[in-house]
Design a protein around this motif. Sequence first.
Motif, short mmCIF file in Angstrom:
data_model
loop_
_atom_site.label_atom_id
_atom_site.label_comp_id
_atom_site.label_asym_id
_atom_site.label_seq_id
_atom_site.Cartn_x
_atom_site.Cartn_y
_atom_site.Cartn_z
N THR A 119 39.36 38.71 32.74
CA THR A 119 38.89 37.70 33.68
C THR A 119 38.63 36.38 32.98
O THR A 119 39.02 35.31 33.47
CB THR A 119 37.62 38.20 34.40
OG1 THR A 119 37.93 39.41 35.10
CG2 THR A 119 37.07 37.17 35.37
N GLU A 120 37.97 36.43 31.83
CA GLU A 120 37.69 35.21 31.07
C GLU A 120 38.98 34.52 30.66
O GLU A 120 39.11 33.29 30.74
CB GLU A 120 36.81 35.53 29.86
CG GLU A 120 35.40 35.91 30.27
CD GLU A 120 34.58 36.51 29.14
OE1 GLU A 120 35.11 36.65 28.00
OE2 GLU A 120 33.40 36.85 29.38
N SER A 178 32.67 36.83 39.64
CA SER A 178 32.75 37.93 38.68
C SER A 178 31.34 38.23 38.19
O SER A 178 30.43 37.42 38.32
CB SER A 178 33.65 37.57 37.50
OG SER A 178 33.14 36.46 36.79
N GLN A 217 40.62 32.89 33.73
CA GLN A 217 39.95 31.65 34.10
C GLN A 217 40.36 30.52 33.16
O GLN A 217 40.59 29.39 33.60
CB GLN A 217 38.44 31.84 34.09
CG GLN A 217 37.96 32.70 35.24
CD GLN A 217 36.50 33.09 35.13
OE1 GLN A 217 36.02 33.45 34.06
NE2 GLN A 217 35.79 33.03 36.25
N LEU A 218 40.48 30.82 31.88
CA LEU A 218 40.89 29.82 30.90
C LEU A 218 42.30 29.31 31.19
O LEU A 218 42.53 28.10 31.26
CB LEU A 218 40.83 30.40 29.48
CG LEU A 218 41.45 29.53 28.39
CD1 LEU A 218 40.65 28.25 28.19
CD2 LEU A 218 41.55 30.31 27.08
N GLN A 225 36.42 42.29 31.91
CA GLN A 225 35.67 41.07 31.65
C GLN A 225 36.47 40.13 30.75
O GLN A 225 36.59 38.94 31.03
CB GLN A 225 34.31 41.38 31.01
CG GLN A 225 33.47 40.14 30.79
CD GLN A 225 32.06 40.46 30.31
OE1 GLN A 225 31.68 41.62 30.16
NE2 GLN A 225 31.30 39.43 30.08
#
Length: 125
Positions: free
Chosen positions: A38-39, A57, A42-43, A35
Amino acid sequence: MSDWEFVKDRTAAQGAVWRSADGRLYKRTGGEDLQAETEFQQLIAELGYPVPEIIDSGSEDGSYFAIERAIGGASLHEEALVDARRDGQVGCQTIRRTAASSSKLLQAQARHTCRPADDREAEAS
């Protein structure tokens, strides 16, 4: 996971990697580490870094998942190894693709400069 083909267990963390039947998507499963990854992905994608696009997600069956678009059949590293095994040299096409990817990375870094931690700490004092 009937729509997904197992690729491998994740190498750096708990979970697995799966490929869609058409080969256009990858699904990674894991825990809190995935998680956070993934964050972060994305950033940095929003900042223009050359990373696979996360298209979905969330939580499923007690674990976390992230689905991303495939960016090719082999990594640049894998392509360079294949080239080198063939004739002892990395091929021009692999070098061009690597240079293009490196250019995107450097452009994103230049757009989003960050002062060294020492400078920020000195200001805070």
